[in-house]
Design a protein around this motif. Sequence first.
Motif, short mmCIF file in Angstrom:
data_model
loop_
_atom_site.label_atom_id
_atom_site.label_comp_id
_atom_site.label_asym_id
_atom_site.label_seq_id
_atom_site.Cartn_x
_atom_site.Cartn_y
_atom_site.Cartn_z
N ASN A 282 0.64 -0.87 -0.01
CA ASN A 282 0.16 0.04 -0.15
C ASN A 282 1.05 1.25 0.12
N PHE A 283 1.86 1.32 0.10
CA PHE A 283 2.78 2.98 0.38
C PHE A 283 3.86 2.41 -0.19
N PHE A 284 5.00 1.34 -0.86
CA PHE A 284 5.59 1.42 -1.16
C PHE A 284 5.37 1.68 -3.10
N PRO A 285 5.76 2.26 -3.71
CA PRO A 285 6.29 3.75 -3.11
C PRO A 285 6.40 4.87 -2.72
N GLY A 286 6.98 5.35 -1.65
CA GLY A 286 6.96 6.43 -0.47
C GLY A 286 8.06 6.49 0.67
N PRO A 287 8.07 7.73 0.95
CA PRO A 287 8.68 7.99 1.92
C PRO A 287 8.64 7.09 3.32
N ILE A 288 8.13 5.83 3.43
CA ILE A 288 8.25 4.50 4.34
C ILE A 288 8.78 3.69 4.19
N THR A 289 9.64 3.89 5.63
CA THR A 289 10.57 2.02 5.97
C THR A 289 10.28 1.39 6.49
N VAL A 290 10.44 -0.05 6.12
CA VAL A 290 10.07 -1.00 6.34
C VAL A 290 11.74 -1.85 7.38
N ILE A 291 11.04 -2.72 8.45
CA ILE A 291 12.52 -3.28 9.18
C ILE A 291 11.72 -4.52 8.79
N LEU A 292 12.91 -5.20 8.37
CA LEU A 292 12.73 -6.61 8.06
C LEU A 292 13.51 -7.69 8.64
N LYS A 293 13.36 -9.10 8.92
CA LYS A 293 14.68 -10.31 8.76
C LYS A 293 15.62 -9.31 7.81
N LYS A 294 16.53 -9.38 7.80
CA LYS A 294 17.65 -9.46 7.03
C LYS A 294 18.40 -10.87 6.10
N HIS A 295 18.98 -10.79 4.88
CA HIS A 295 19.25 -12.29 4.13
C HIS A 295 20.20 -11.66 4.25
N GLU A 296 21.03 -13.34 4.84
CA GLU A 296 22.48 -13.66 4.33
C GLU A 296 23.70 -12.77 4.15
#
Length: 173
Positions: free
Chosen positions: A89-103
Amino acid sequence: FRLNMIKTKMVRDIKKAAGYILDSEVVAFPTETVYGLGANVFDEVAVKKIFKLKKRPKDNPLIVHISNKKQLEFLTSEISEIARHIIKNFFPGPITVILKKHEIVPYAATAGLDTIAIRMPASKIARDFINACGVPIAAPSANLSGSPSPTSYRHVLEDFNGKVKCILVGPDS
């Protein structure tokens, strides 16, 4: 006069700016909010240059900018339902999501954390630049840590003229 001083190139050509990223350099580029200092997220040497240039504490993770949602699969190992909703719903846009990083994402970009901050800028020039680079771009704001965030390439020059090799000049600058 400093012997180590480099000439900062001011360019409007996205492909030319992307070439610097592929050469392990840091490039200042416009987003929809401020200018960022960008490096290839997978290039640990280039990412470390950002911290040195900004005088940024090494425990302060960077935001990774993407040009399309497909790039998420290279950056994260899992996406929660809430994050999927925000991304849809919000990408693209000025919002950031925090996710588990890939190795495969170096810890230098995430300040040693197992999570990664990701955003897809609404700015077409920013997404076109990231797309031309062919890799996600780790990019905090293009200012010295603690200074106001730059909203034009002229502000970037105040802190980084002769310190970054390239500034991608935005259409409004």
